[in-house]
Design an enzyme around this catalytic site. Structure first.
Site, short mmCIF file in Angstrom:
data_model
loop_
_atom_site.label_atom_id
_atom_site.label_comp_id
_atom_site.label_asym_id
_atom_site.label_seq_id
_atom_site.Cartn_x
_atom_site.Cartn_y
_atom_site.Cartn_z
N SER A 275 12.04 -9.36 -3.76
CA SER A 275 11.30 -10.78 -3.86
C SER A 275 10.33 -10.87 -5.10
CB SER A 275 10.50 -11.16 -2.43
OG SER A 275 9.54 -12.20 -2.98
N LYS B 63 -2.05 0.56 -2.19
CA LYS B 63 -2.61 -0.87 -2.59
C LYS B 63 -3.81 -0.35 -3.69
CE LYS B 63 -0.91 -3.73 -0.11
NZ LYS B 63 -0.19 -4.84 -0.69
N CYS C 242 5.95 -6.74 -0.38
CA CYS C 242 4.48 -6.73 -0.28
C CYS C 242 4.03 -5.21 0.06
CB CYS C 242 3.93 -7.79 0.96
SG CYS C 242 5.07 -7.92 2.10
N GLU D 291 1.23 -5.44 -14.24
CA GLU D 291 1.82 -6.73 -13.85
C GLU D 291 0.59 -7.43 -13.13
OE1 GLU D 291 2.94 -3.92 -13.04
OE2 GLU D 291 5.16 -3.91 -13.36
N GLU E 119 11.49 -18.83 -1.36
CA GLU E 119 12.44 -18.07 -2.39
C GLU E 119 13.67 -17.70 -1.84
OE1 GLU E 119 10.77 -14.62 -3.71
OE2 GLU E 119 12.32 -13.96 -4.87
N GLU F 55 -1.47 -0.42 -6.75
CA GLU F 55 -0.76 -1.87 -7.10
C GLU F 55 -1.97 -2.53 -7.84
OE1 GLU F 55 -0.81 -4.64 -3.64
OE2 GLU F 55 1.15 -5.01 -4.25
N CYS G 256 1.69 -1.15 8.31
CA CYS G 256 0.51 -1.25 7.68
C CYS G 256 -0.54 -0.34 8.60
CB CYS G 256 -0.03 -2.31 7.10
SG CYS G 256 1.05 -2.85 5.62
N GLU H 77 7.73 -16.86 -0.31
CA GLU H 77 8.58 -15.85 0.15
C GLU H 77 9.92 -16.73 0.89
OE1 GLU H 77 7.43 -12.10 1.17
OE2 GLU H 77 9.44 -11.16 1.07
S1 SF4 Z 1 0.13 0.79 4.50
FE1 SF4 Z 1 2.19 1.65 3.84
S2 SF4 Z 1 3.48 0.12 4.69
FE2 SF4 Z 1 1.58 -0.92 4.55
S3 SF4 Z 1 1.39 -1.61 2.35
FE3 SF4 Z 1 0.83 0.32 2.37
S4 SF4 Z 1 2.31 2.07 1.71
FE4 SF4 Z 1 3.36 -0.19 2.38
#
Ligand code: SF4
Ligand code: SF4
Ligand code: SF4
Ligand code: FES
Ligand code: FES
Lengths: 153, 574
Positions: free
Chosen positions: B319, B358, B299, B366, B282, B361, B503, B279
């Site tokens: 990014s 997550k 992220c 992707e 970048e 994700e 987080c 990053e």
């Molecule tokens: S805990 Fe909240 S701030 Fe951290 S990556 Fe997950 S959604 Fe984003």
């Protein structure tokens, strides 16, 4: 210009104050509030779709499905209630397999609950496509709507 | 201006504008609340917080009533207690009696209140709620039957997250919390942040659970089961385990995960270092080659989805770096697999995250290569605590162990990712070094630390003035993006985290986390950064080796293939 755009252009593009009148106009014009129109209103007024849906479902006046070919209005006013309109409605919902406010899958029938339609002497009353049916019972309601089905074909 | 009010026959000082509830709380008088949210406009919806106005004999909601001079209040008179009890009994009357099968069993405000108010028999019988589970989302499960309509989720989703994909639908006894058109959450604008779960008093909102798949993989001899844990995990698990807030369980976690049967244990702080290498390169590339600025971190999968839906005009600013979870996943199923002589499909890759987004994700298109996901399953902090119990791991009687190596060693910069501002600090340290050839004299950037929703400063890198901004909470992000849209041009690099505090305050963390607990977690991260020796990602020896042996250089060919991606506008109901 789409119908919805036409309605929207009469109102300023901000604020939640005009939401209800806008929805009412769209419903009058289109017969119901489609998903597409709700999303369009949301974009115009910058209100999330969930909020509009929340507001619209708060009021009984809004419907979210188009009318069926045959539109059945069931009176739930006092006189009709006393003479058993709730069983009539239940039977009708069972028979058509949809609830009040909904439209059958094949688009043939829609049900709407209305307040007194001014024919209390004939209670319980239903009104199909503008035609009144008097002293409806749990039995006769099925025959009445079925008779429209054949007419439709 | 201060005045006195009388509560339970005691004179107490109140100031103008304070609610009765605030006065009570300051003085150690506890009155239960349900719909109340700190710092939010009161709705007065649940009436749980009623107190008796001794003068008028009226029951008033203390969360919304301002204290007034001369008031006389009873907080636990028989009438008040009875009224609260009735509210709970009414809530229970249509509530499914599912406690034994509920994720929130023993951690439920409805249970607590009914026990506190001595509800011991069923006096009011109602028709039980009937509604379908919404299992459509990759992250969140909605069970409207268990919803008590407190409205807290609606508030957080709209006011903190700026998403507003759920709201009160229908009216009266038909009211539910739902999405537009009753569609599945997966087609809505939900960004999977899980902040609604964090405020839900009951089991109506929970995370989608991956236990079964993980257990199956663990008992499958043909699978190599590996695990990684996010930077914030070791400092935010304490409350779930019954330890002091802010305790860093560090090596204990490694030992516990080994006990459960994971074959390899990696630290996502390592891949956070890797993210920083890519990053910062970048960023420098964009600055030097007239690329799109400001560059914005990617992220946080909550923010990324938000951008795809609500701010597609900023997608070029994102990014291209994958998140640490996904970078680790990709390295595991490529480099690590190669070294261990395994095919990618022979590896089952689990990650432990503070975050429900997550989960979303990990299953993004992707984030797969040739149909194989880089990460197969995600556990939240909460789930991990339950998982460890299931395997009978006693976290109080266990010797700390080291994480596996390589892919386990981390700098403190990578660890800082856990708190809002951490990614930025870590990136600045490495960018500075790359641009000047020198290390920063003072690594810490105090202006980027702490709980503020938005932090901004300028970093001077040998004459190059870099404007940086850090925001957490999507409504704060939205404001900043709006300013940039209308011409603000003094920021070059922005860190955005969806969750308040970053987080450590993620939607997968301990439910009921207080501000003080969040602070303790943050302090622990800062302490680690202060006391440990390697404070910059580019000096992490395992990172150096990884580039030497496998990746080549940041933004190189291999990196592009494995560690970078692109995002696209997303059509959702919004
Ligand atoms: S805990 Fe909240 S701030 Fe951290 S990556 Fe997950 S959604 Fe984003
Ligand atoms: S996960 Fe986040 S975006 Fe989705 S409903 Fe909950 S608060 Fe809203
Ligand atoms: S889902 Fe939970 S937070 Fe939302 S209204 Fe229902 S009980 Fe309250
Ligand atoms: S109540 Fe039904 S017509 Fe009047
Ligand atoms: S907490 Fe005061 S009315 Fe709900």
């Amino acid at each position: 210009m789409t119908l919805v755009q036409h309605v929207l252009h009469k109102y300023p593009a901000v604020g939640r104050d005009n939401l209800i009148p806008i929805l009412q106009e769209i419903q009058t014009a289109e017969g119901y509030l489609s998903k597409k129109s709700i999303l369009e209103v949301g974009r115009y007024l910058d209100i999330p779709a969930s909020k509009i849906f929340g507001v619209a479902t708060f009021y009984n006046q809004f419907r979210f499905e188009p009318f069926g070919v045959n539109h059945v209005q069931v009176c739930r006013g006092t006189a009709c209630h006393v003479l058993g309109s709730s069983t009539v409605l239940q039977e009708l919902e069972k028979h058509l397999k949809v609830k009040a406010g909904q439209t059958t899958r094949d688009g043939q029938f829609s049900i709407e609950v209305v307040a007194c339609i001014g024919a209390c002497g004939l209670a319980p009353v239903i009104c199909v496509n503008g035609e009144f049916h008097a002293k409806v019972t749990a039995q006769s309601i099925k025959e009445i709507v079925d008779s429209y089905k054949t007419k439709g074909e | 201006m201060d005045f006195t009010i009388n509560i339970n026959n005691k004179s107490l000082v109140a100031s103008r504008g304070e609610t009765i509830l605030e006065v009570m709380n300051r003085n150690g008088i506890r009155v239960p609340t349900l719909c109340h949210i700190k710092n939010a406009l009161p709705t007065g919806a649940c009436r749980m917080c009623v107190v008796e106005d001794n003068k008028t004999g009226k029951l008033i909601t203390s969360c919304s009533f301002p204290a007034e001079p001369g008031m006389s209040i009873l907080t636990h008179s028989p009438r008040v207690v009875e009224s609260r009890k009735t509210i709970i009994e009414l809530l229970l009357s249509n509530h499914p009696d599912d406690c034994l099968y509920c994720v929130r069993n023993k951690n439920c405000e409805l249970q607590d209140l009914s026990s506190e108010l001595h509800v011991t028999e069923r006096r009011i019988r109602g028709i039980k709620n009937k509604a379908n589970l919404d299992l459509s989302s990759a992250s969140i499960i909605r069970d409207p039957e268990k919803c008590i309509l407190c409205g807290r989720c609606v508030y957080v989703c709209e006011e903190v997250m700026g998403v507003a994909c759920i709201d009160f639908i229908n009216r009266g006894n038909k009211s539910i919390i739902g999405t537009a058109f009753h569609q599945g959450l997966n087609t809505s604008s939900c960004i999977n942040c899980g902040q609604c779960i964090m405020v839900c008093p009951t089991g109506a909102l929970t995370e989608k659970n991956h236990f079964a798949q993980i257990q199956e993989a663990l008992s499958n001899p043909a699978k190599r089961v590996v695990v990684q844990y996010a930077p914030s995990i070791t400092v935010s698990m304490a409350e779930e385990l019954g330890m002091e807030p802010g305790v860093d369980i560090n090596g204990i976690l490694n030992a516990a995960l080994r006990k459960v049967g994971f074959d390899h244990i990696f630290d996502s702080s390592f891949s956070a270092d890797l993210t920083i290498m890519e990053e910062s390169a970048e960023l420098i590339h964009r600055v030097q080659n007239g690329g799109v600025l400001p560059m914005i971190t990617s992220c946080c999968p909550g923010w990324v989805k938000y951008a795809e839906e609500f701010a597609p005009d900023f997608i070029p600013n994102l990014s291209s770096c994958k998140s640490p979870q996904q970078m680790m996943g990709a390295i595991i199923k490529s480099h690590f697999a190669e070294q261990e002589n395994l095919k990618p499909e022979e590896i089952y890759s689990v990650s432990i995250m503070p975050c429900t987004a997550k989960k979303f994700e990990a299953q993004r298109e992707e984030m797969t290569r040739e149909g194989i996901s880089d990460v197969d399953a995600v556990l939240t902090t909460r789930e991990l605590a339950r998982f460890l119990k299931l395997f009978g791991v006693d976290m109080f009687n266990i010797k700390p162990e080291l994480v596996d190596s390589p892919l386990g060693f981390r700098s403190t910069a990578g660890k800082l990712f856990g708190a809002s501002g951490g990614v930025m600090e870590a990136a600045i340290r490495t960018a500075y070094r790359t641009l000047t050839g020198k290390e920063m004299v003072e690594f810490q950037v105090p202006a980027l630390r702490g709980f503020e929703g938005r932090k901004e400063t300028k970093i001077n890198i040998d004459g190059l003035e870099l404007g940086v901004a850090v925001v957490n909470g999507m409504t704060n992000a939205k404001k900043l993006l709006d300013e940039i849209r209308s011409g603000k041009n003094d920021v070059h690099f922005i860190e955005i985290m969806a969750c308040p505090g970053g987080c450590i305050g993620g939607g997968g963390q301990h439910i009921g986390t207080s501000d003080e607990q969040l602070r303790a977690r943050m302090q622990t991260l800062y302490r680690i950064d202060e006391t440990e020796r390697i404070k910059v990602s580019h000096k992490n020896p395992e990172i150096v080796d990884l580039y030497k042996e496998f990746l080549g250089e940041p933004l190189g060919h291999k990196s592009h293939e494995l560690l970078h991606t692109h995002y696209h506008q997303r059509e959702v109901v919004k």
